[in-house]
Structure formats: C-alpha cells, structure tokens
Design an enzyme around this catalytic site. Structure first.
Site, PDB file in Angstrom:
ATOM      1  N   GLU A   1       0.937  -1.280  -0.105  1.00 50.53           N
ATOM      2  CA  GLU A   1      -0.320   0.496  -0.662  1.00 50.53           C
ATOM      3  C   GLU A   1       0.491   1.328   0.050  1.00 50.53           C
ATOM      4  O   GLU A   1       0.309   2.423   0.888  1.00 50.53           O
ATOM      5  CB  GLU A   1      -1.263  -0.003   1.484  1.00 50.53           C
ATOM      6  CG  GLU A   1      -2.011  -1.493   0.750  1.00 50.53           C
ATOM      7  CD  GLU A   1      -2.392  -1.441   2.399  1.00 50.53           C
ATOM      8  OE1 GLU A   1      -2.705  -0.491   3.736  1.00 50.53           O
ATOM      9  OE2 GLU A   1      -2.881  -2.755   2.100  1.00 50.53           O
TER      10      GLU A   1
ATOM     11  N   ASN B   1       1.475  -5.032  -3.628  1.00 50.06           N
ATOM     12  CA  ASN B   1       0.638  -5.323  -2.862  1.00 50.06           C
ATOM     13  C   ASN B   1      -0.124  -4.415  -3.044  1.00 50.06           C
ATOM     14  O   ASN B   1       0.381  -3.529  -1.331  1.00 50.06           O
ATOM     15  CB  ASN B   1       1.026  -6.456  -1.814  1.00 50.06           C
ATOM     16  CG  ASN B   1      -0.439  -7.100  -1.607  1.00 50.06           C
ATOM     17  OD1 ASN B   1      -1.431  -7.875  -2.227  1.00 50.06           O
ATOM     18  ND2 ASN B   1      -0.824  -6.904  -0.016  1.00 50.06           N
TER      19      ASN B   1
ATOM     20  N   HIS C   1     -10.607  -5.813  -1.768  1.00 47.05           N
ATOM     21  CA  HIS C   1     -11.610  -5.978  -0.944  1.00 47.05           C
ATOM     22  C   HIS C   1     -12.419  -5.850  -1.137  1.00 47.05           C
ATOM     23  O   HIS C   1     -12.472  -4.236  -1.161  1.00 47.05           O
ATOM     24  CB  HIS C   1     -10.369  -5.004   0.595  1.00 47.05           C
ATOM     25  CG  HIS C   1      -9.776  -5.987   1.611  1.00 47.05           C
ATOM     26  ND1 HIS C   1     -10.014  -7.121   2.068  1.00 47.05           N
ATOM     27  CD2 HIS C   1      -8.421  -5.166   1.991  1.00 47.05           C
ATOM     28  CE1 HIS C   1      -9.424  -7.210   2.179  1.00 47.05           C
ATOM     29  NE2 HIS C   1      -8.081  -6.413   2.064  1.00 47.05           N
TER      30      HIS C   1
ATOM     31  N   GLU D   1      -6.226 -10.894  -1.004  1.00 46.60           N
ATOM     32  CA  GLU D   1      -6.655 -10.397   0.526  1.00 46.60           C
ATOM     33  C   GLU D   1      -8.726 -10.390   0.409  1.00 46.60           C
ATOM     34  O   GLU D   1      -9.261  -9.561   0.595  1.00 46.60           O
ATOM     35  CB  GLU D   1      -6.798  -9.686   0.502  1.00 46.60           C
ATOM     36  CG  GLU D   1      -5.147  -9.223   1.097  1.00 46.60           C
ATOM     37  CD  GLU D   1      -5.278  -8.091   2.081  1.00 46.60           C
ATOM     38  OE1 GLU D   1      -5.412  -6.958   2.528  1.00 46.60           O
ATOM     39  OE2 GLU D   1      -3.234  -7.409   2.177  1.00 46.60           O
TER      40      GLU D   1
ATOM     41  N   ASP E   1     -11.797 -10.524   0.129  1.00 44.15           N
ATOM     42  CA  ASP E   1     -13.188 -10.517   0.840  1.00 44.15           C
ATOM     43  C   ASP E   1     -14.287  -9.765   0.295  1.00 44.15           C
ATOM     44  O   ASP E   1     -14.138  -8.649  -0.348  1.00 44.15           O
ATOM     45  CB  ASP E   1     -13.560 -10.381   2.679  1.00 44.15           C
ATOM     46  CG  ASP E   1     -12.512  -8.913   2.148  1.00 44.15           C
ATOM     47  OD1 ASP E   1     -12.754  -8.277   1.591  1.00 44.15           O
ATOM     48  OD2 ASP E   1     -12.120  -9.251   4.033  1.00 44.15           O
TER      49      ASP E   1
HETATM   50  O1  9MR Z   1      -7.392  -8.165   8.711  1.00 46.55           O
HETATM   51  C1  9MR Z   1      -6.282  -7.067   9.327  1.00 46.55           C
HETATM   52  C2  9MR Z   1      -6.385  -7.000  10.323  1.00 46.55           C
HETATM   53  O2  9MR Z   1      -6.440  -8.089  11.564  1.00 46.55           O
HETATM   54  C3  9MR Z   1      -5.980  -5.413  10.808  1.00 46.55           C
HETATM   55  O3  9MR Z   1      -6.769  -5.137  12.522  1.00 46.55           O
HETATM   56  C4  9MR Z   1      -5.850  -4.600  10.570  1.00 46.55           C
HETATM   57  C5  9MR Z   1      -4.535  -3.693  10.647  1.00 46.55           C
HETATM   58  O4  9MR Z   1      -5.080  -2.714   9.383  1.00 46.55           O
HETATM   59  O5  9MR Z   1      -5.548  -5.734   9.099  1.00 46.55           O
HETATM   60  C6  9MR Z   1      -5.620  -6.265   8.546  1.00 46.55           C
HETATM   61  O6  9MR Z   1      -5.788  -7.095   7.567  1.00 46.55           O
HETATM   62  C7  9MR Z   1      -4.858  -5.526   6.481  1.00 46.55           C
HETATM   63  C8  9MR Z   1      -3.703  -6.074   5.562  1.00 46.55           C
HETATM   64  O7  9MR Z   1      -2.760  -6.018   6.351  1.00 46.55           O
HETATM   65  C9  9MR Z   1      -3.612  -5.528   4.133  1.00 46.55           C
HETATM   66  N1  9MR Z   1      -4.601  -4.738   3.737  1.00 46.55           N
HETATM   67  C10 9MR Z   1      -6.197  -4.293   4.416  1.00 46.55           C
HETATM   68  C11 9MR Z   1      -6.252  -5.704   5.541  1.00 46.55           C
HETATM   69  C12 9MR Z   1      -7.672  -5.332   5.893  1.00 46.55           C
HETATM   70  O8  9MR Z   1      -7.311  -4.181   6.466  1.00 46.55           O
END
Ligand code: 9MR
Length: 392
Positions: free
Chosen positions: A181, A224, A260, A289, A291
């Site tokens: 990101e 990513n 997402h 990722e 969903d």
């Molecule tokens: O799923 C992850 C969640 O448990 C954390 O609290 C969150 C914090 O930023 O990150 C989520 O995972 C992220 C991933 O690492 C990067 N892309 C977005 C995902 C969803 O926020």
C-alpha cells in the site's frame, strides 16, 4: 479457457500430488456415499479442486483486530478452524503475525513465535506461505514510529529487519508482500504516512526489494495494494513504478491485488486486463486478500439475492485470475465470518467471507470450488507443451 499451468512451486506441487491426509483427493465422489450439503469430505475441498500449480489461500486469523475481540487467538485455539484451514487451503498468509508490531515489538527484540507456528503448520499441511509484510505505513511499533532516529539509523533498521525476517524463513515463503500500500488512491506515493518513504525517500522501496532478494533469492517479491483491481490512477502508478524498477534490474517479481470488495460497488470488470499488463512486464500476479462485504440487513441474515451477488463477485475474481497466465495464487482474507475484520472496521457491513460463523459453506464457497473444478477440468485436456503453457 485458461492456459495450462506447470506446477512450479515445490510445496504446492507436493500438496497436490501426494495422497492427502484423511483420504484420497482424487477419489471420485461416486466412490462413497454422497456428502451432505456442508460436508468437508476430502475430494470436496478447494485445494483439491484447484488446477495443478494454482494455489488457493486464506489469511490465518490472529493479532490485529482479533486482539480486541472476546475470543482467544483463533489459529492456536480453535480446533475446528485449524482443521478447515489445513484441509481447504494450499496457501496461507499470516493476517497480522508477520507485521512489524507483532514480529519486531522492540528495537532489539523479535518475536517469531506465532509466525513460526504458522510456517510449521504450513509445512505439515503441505501449504505454501505468503509473507505479509515488510514495508508498510500501518501496524508499525511505537518504538519505530515515535523513535528519534537519524536517516542512516532508520535505513539500518529496515535493512536489518528485512534481512532477519526474510532470512529466517528462507526457502519457506513462496511470495513476500515486500511493499504494501505505498500509493494513495490518486496514485501519489505515501510520502507522509509511510515512515520509510517520508524519511528516506522513494529509493528505499527498491532497496527493500534488493535486501529481501538477497535474504531469500527463491522468494517471489511483490507489490500489494487495495483498489488496484481496475486500471485506474493507482494501478497506473504501480505500472509505471514497476516498469522503472525492472529497467533498473531491481528484483521485483509480482504485483498483487488485495480485493477488498463490497456489493455496494460494481465489480471491477477489467481485472483480467489490468493483471495482463503486469503479466506482460514479466511479473507474476496474484489476488491476495479477497473478501466481499455487504450491508447486513436487520436480523443479520442476507437475502438470497445478496448471497448470489457475493458469490458472483467471488467467482468473477477467481475467473479473472485463472484467465491470466502468471496469476497462480488466489487468497481470501479469512474463510469464516467468525473472525473477519470487516464488521470491526465497517459499521453495518459484514458477511464478507465464504463460510458463516459456524463454518457453514455459503454460495460463495461453492462458486469458488466449482470454478476451480472447471478450470482443472479445462487444464486436463491441454497439451503442456502447447502454445498456452504457462511461462513461470
Ligand atoms: O485483517 C487485518 C486486521 O486484523 C488488522 O486489524 C488490520 C489493521 O490494519 O489489518 C487487516 O489486514 C489488512 C492487511 O494487512 C493489508 N490490507 C488490508 C487488510 C484489511 O484491513
């Protein structure tokens, strides 16, 4: 139809070729009694349905938002969860357990316990691992974000972190999200909130890839991000950056779209085209990722139409990846609503994964499995030396 794929990943190949725990993956459904609708019988699983060389993954729940929920660590405590995790998937991504705040909680201390457990679980279950992540603006420990470091010190900290973490799992991580990101939605580099880019300039991104490559020359190194499924300002920015880095011979191997998605918005119908342009640069691509969240109606159960739309989004994401030569890794961000990050981050939205809280398979699960089966079937009729064979 998608082109034939050679299985290039040793672990994935083993996972798909060996007889699988608890029964034969290739046993025809007619060999036994018909499974009940929500059966987890071995031949019925996602990983067994996938074409050769194509890995189907999930995030491994733990850390992050889970820490604030009223349940214990899912990966280490939920037996049913672990069973499905091992049985359904051929790739795993630590959801939080390899992020800086977990794995490097103090400047002079690493905590590898959870990450080690996941990598070991993957080995035992013949799964590959996606490492996530090395250079990011989020989930960095306070000692780092609030520390008072010179530029040389910061550079040394990043180099040491990457060398240590990537080196520890050398040979056991298939793909690393090296840079996560780094652009905003307008396609601008995150020069303010990303500590590395802000303090050390954009050149640090290339160095991160170089250090990771040195620590594990066999791992595929990825950019990513989210909101890059379509051709847009953000994915254009990645395209330009990757092209530039490849010209400088920086070891970048992949571009991945997180996925997402929300049924509030339209489906990114140009995903395959977008991936193809990165493929044409010689990169691998992946969905990392996925969903698909939705507005959960009062009472908590979506309508059949909502479930159908969700299943359709899952299916189309998978189809787009399957269509692209070098897209061989497809990961969903958790497989059960029980542990999804979505309701924690989006008020009123949820139901984003392919199984309910009670691990009941939704239409989205079936959409993935049937799409994998179709693709596997298509591959079987192909000549591996024919024009369509995969190039990685
Ligand atoms: O799923 C992850 C969640 O448990 C954390 O609290 C969150 C914090 O930023 O990150 C989520 O995972 C992220 C991933 O690492 C990067 N892309 C977005 C995902 C969803 O926020």
């Amino acid at each position: 139809m998608r082109p034939f794929r050679f299985a290039t990943v040793a672990l994935a190949t083993a996972a798909l070729a060996l007889p699988l725990l608890g029964g034969s993956a290739s046993a025809a459904p007619s060999a036994g009694p018909k499974p009940p609708p929500h059966s987890h019988a071995s031949f019925d699983r996602l990983r067994a349905a996938a074409p050769e060389g194509f890995v189907i993954g999930t995030a491994v729940a733990g850390g992050g938002h889970h820490l604030e929920q009223d349940y214990p660590d899912p990966f280490t405590h939920d037996k049913e969860y672990r069973k499905i995790l091992g049985r359904e998937f051929s790739s795993v991504s630590p959801e939080n357990q390899m992020k800086w705040d977990h794995i490097h909680p103090e400047r002079d201390r690493y905590d590898f316990e959870q990450a080690d457990e996941i990598v070991e679980f993957a080995r035992k279950n013949r799964q590959v691992v996606r490492g996530h992540t090395l250079l990011w603006h989020s989930q960095n420990p306070a000692w780092l974000e609030e520390g008072d470091f010179t530029k040389a010190e910061l550079r040394g900290i990043l180099r040491e972190h990457i060398t240590t973490v990537v080196g520890r799992y050398k040979g056991r991580i298939q793909q690393w999200d090296v840079a996560n990101e780094i652009f905003d939605d307008q396609g601008g580099l995150r020069t303010q909130d990303n500590i590395w880019i802000r303090e050390l300039g954009p050149g640090i991104v290339a160095d991160a890839f170089r250090w990771a490559h040195k620590a594990d020359p066999g791992a595929k190194l990825f950019f990513n991000d989210y909101n890059v499924e379509s051709v847009n300002a953000k994915s254009d920015a990645y395209y330009a950056l990757v092209k530039d880095l490849l010209e400088q011979r920086v070891p970048v191997h992949g571009f991945s779209v997180q996925g997402h998605l929300s049924t509030r918005y339209g489906f990114p119908g140009d995903l395959a085209d977008n991936l193809r342009r990165f493929d044409a640069l010689g990169l691998e691509t992946a969905v990392t990722e996925l969903d698909v969240r939705m507005d959960v109606p009062a009472g908590g159960t979506p309508t059949a139409a909502q479930e159908k739309q969700q299943a359709d989004y899952y299916r189309r994401m998978l189809q787009a990846c399957l269509e692209v030569d070098g897209c061989n890794s497809f990961t969903i961000w958790g497989f059960t609503d029980k542990y999804s990050w979505v309701p924690v981050f989006f008020e009123g939205e949820g139901w984003a994964t392919v199984m309910t809280d009670a691990f009941v398979r939704k239409p989205a699960y079936h959409a993935l499995r049937d799409t994998l089966k179709d693709a596997r079937h298509d591959d079987c009729g192909r000549d591996p030396k024919g024009p369509g064979h995969r190039k990685h």
